[in-house]
Design a protein around this motif. Structure first.
Motif, short mmCIF file in Angstrom:
data_model
loop_
_atom_site.label_atom_id
_atom_site.label_comp_id
_atom_site.label_asym_id
_atom_site.label_seq_id
_atom_site.Cartn_x
_atom_site.Cartn_y
_atom_site.Cartn_z
N GLY A 1 0.84 -1.42 -0.12
CA GLY A 1 0.01 0.01 0.01
C GLY A 1 0.98 1.37 -0.11
O GLY A 1 0.45 2.19 -0.67
N ALA A 2 2.13 1.17 0.78
CA ALA A 2 2.90 2.35 0.64
C ALA A 2 3.33 3.04 -0.80
O ALA A 2 3.29 4.06 -0.85
N THR A 3 3.57 1.99 -1.61
CA THR A 3 4.04 2.27 -2.94
C THR A 3 2.78 3.16 -3.64
O THR A 3 3.26 4.14 -4.27
N LEU B 1 2.78 7.26 -4.53
CA LEU B 1 2.73 7.48 -6.22
C LEU B 1 1.36 8.50 -6.18
O LEU B 1 1.82 9.37 -6.96
N VAL B 2 0.51 8.04 -5.68
CA VAL B 2 -0.64 8.88 -5.70
C VAL B 2 -0.64 10.39 -5.42
O VAL B 2 -1.07 11.45 -5.89
N ALA B 3 0.02 10.53 -4.05
CA ALA B 3 0.52 11.72 -3.62
C ALA B 3 1.53 12.45 -4.39
O ALA B 3 1.20 13.69 -4.77
N ALA B 4 2.26 11.90 -5.16
CA ALA B 4 3.27 12.30 -6.23
C ALA B 4 2.69 13.14 -7.29
O ALA B 4 3.03 13.79 -7.86
N LEU B 5 1.51 12.50 -7.78
CA LEU B 5 0.66 12.76 -8.90
C LEU B 5 -0.35 14.01 -8.58
O LEU B 5 -0.69 14.82 -9.39
N GLY C 1 10.54 11.52 -5.27
CA GLY C 1 11.79 10.94 -4.76
C GLY C 1 11.34 9.75 -3.77
O GLY C 1 11.82 8.98 -3.51
N ALA C 2 10.19 10.31 -2.92
CA ALA C 2 9.66 9.30 -1.81
C ALA C 2 9.04 8.07 -2.80
O ALA C 2 9.28 7.18 -2.27
#
Length: 447
Positions: free
Chosen positions: A199-201, A205-209, A234-235
């Motif tokens: 789930g962390a992945t 990824l959603v937060a970065a977009l 980066g995260a």
């Protein structure tokens, strides 16, 4: 009056030979050559207009003169730093002497060495060199020898471990690297799939977009979007691609000097889990892994930064590896864990069902988490202290928390236990820890 023969005996007593000092690999001065280049690139990216103006002011002659002065000066400094760096192995310690202007000598007692890792960054692998990183009791920062020839690094590691185990100095260098028997190898396909099912992945990824997109609509400022997007990307990369690159070809092997861990796609690492120094083992089970019965095994090791034992593996295989780390320990099944009383739901609604506790003859086992389960196993011999805490709301519902502190400065907590049970567990666990330390195996290498 001196007894006859005494002076002769003193004169005939052999003098102790001086310790032979060694230098690092000649390629060592180049390991920080990228730093000034990275500073210039960072400045140019941070302020491109100013960088362009400064660049246009430089004539060809000025640029050549600057290069003719800076490059030799940097090369000379790197050479002198390498020349004045020495290391030596004595009967009792590893001595590292560094410094050009300000000298520093590190005296590392061999019996205090907890782990010695051999690491090879990508360029070091190309050059055929490696560095030794040493975990020592009482220090947070690792001492290191960078760089040595790859064969020399492994030979020196074997010699240091042999001396730490008590071998005589004259025979330690002949012991060589102990053979290892492979216990586990993580297939790249399983590793990649496990990251997709984490789930962390997806959250990163959603937060970065999403976050940069919302900021662009709100501010229309490119620099604001970049300042937010770059750390988030980066995260996201670190939690997905970064983990895959780091944990690629993860191999666990068993040897007399502990469990050996080899991993890495670009930077190759050769780590060792010190025998007898594992304080806590955590078996982690994310929600999306349960259909495949996969788990991840993490460690708390006293005096060492090694924290992962198995990145992903079937539960049965992972528990077999745990049995090698904690001899005689059987991982309690889910049915053996006792839940908190139902009234604990008034303290932690719904999530109270994710907590559980089991105490066996060998370990204190505490589980927490409803979606991402984590079962912590603490051998009784590794418990440094045990305590019970109870807040005002917990007192109202007659529940308490039992905290078990380990030698790795970490705490394992059994939450929402019945207050009477917690009191009884406090006394019983203190007694189990006392008797467990009496029968604990010695924390020595190669025993």
């Amino acid at each position: 009056m001196t007894a006859p023969g005494v002076d002769d005996a003193v004169q005939e007593k052999p003098e102790k030979e001086p310790v032979a000092e060694r230098r690092l690999h000649p390629i060592t001065p180049l390991r920080r050559a990228w730093a000034p280049v990275a500073v210039v690139i960072g400045w140019a990216v941070h302020d491109p207009d100013q960088a362009q103006r400064q660049l246009t002011r430089l004539t060809t002659t000025t640029l050549l003169i600057a290069l003719a002065v800076v490059v030799p000066a940097a090369a000379l400094y790197g050479f002198l730093t390498w020349w004045f760096t020495h290391f030596a192995v004595t009967d009792t310690e590893l001595r590292i002497r560094t410094g050009l202007l300000f000298r520093r000598t590190a005296h590392i007692r061999l019996e205090r060495i907890q782990a010695i890792d051999v690491t090879q960054p990508l360029l070091a692998r190309v050059a055929g060199v490696a560095k030794l990183r040493l975990d020592v009791v009482g220090t947070d920062k690792k001492d290191e020898l960078a760089f040595l020839g790859e064969r020399e690094a492994r030979t020196l590691r074997a010699e240091l471990l042999a001396r730490a185990a008590g071998f005589a100095p004259e025979t330690a260098h002949e012991v060589g690297e102990a053979p290892a028997r492979e216990l586990l190898r993580t297939p790249p396909r399983d590793l990649a799939l496990s990251l997709v099912l984490t789930g962390a992945t997806w959250i990163s990824l959603v937060a970065a977009l999403v976050v940069p997109t919302l900021l662009w609509w709100a501010t229309h400022s490119l620099w604001t979007v970049l300042a937010t997007a770059v750390p988030l990307l980066g995260a996201a990369g670190a939690s997905s691609v970064g983990r895959f690159v780091t944990e690629y070809d993860w191999t666990v092997g068993e040897s007399p000097d502990g469990l050996r861990i080899d991993h890495g796609l670009l930077d190759r690492s050769h780590e060792t889990v010190p025998p007898g120094r594992v304080q806590t083992v955590r078996i982690v089970e994310p929600l999306l892994w349960r259909r495949r019965d996969w788990v991840r095994v993490e460690l708390d090791v006293a005096g060492s930064s090694n924290s992962v034992l198995v990145p992903v593996a079937p539960r049965e295989v992972a528990e077999a590896v745990v049995a090698r780390v904690l001899p005689g320990v059987v991982v309690p099944p889910l049915s053996a864990l006792s839940r908190p009383p139902r009234r604990a739901g008034w303290c932690v609604p719904l999530w109270w069902r994710g907590h559980g506790l089991a105490v066996t003859d060998a370990v204190f086992a505490s589980r927490q988490g409803l979606l991402r389960r984590s079962l912590a196993l603490v051998p009784h011999a590794k418990v440094q202290s045990v305590r019970v805490t109870q807040g005002p709301w917990e007192r109202l519902w007659r529940v308490a928390e039992v905290h078990v502190d380990t030698g790795a400065n970490k705490t394992v907590t059994a939450r929402l236990r019945d207050a009477q049970e917690a009191t009884e567990l406090l006394a019983a666990q203190a007694e189990r820890s006392r008797t467990g330390r009496k029968g604990a195996r010695p924390d020595r290498w190669m025993v």
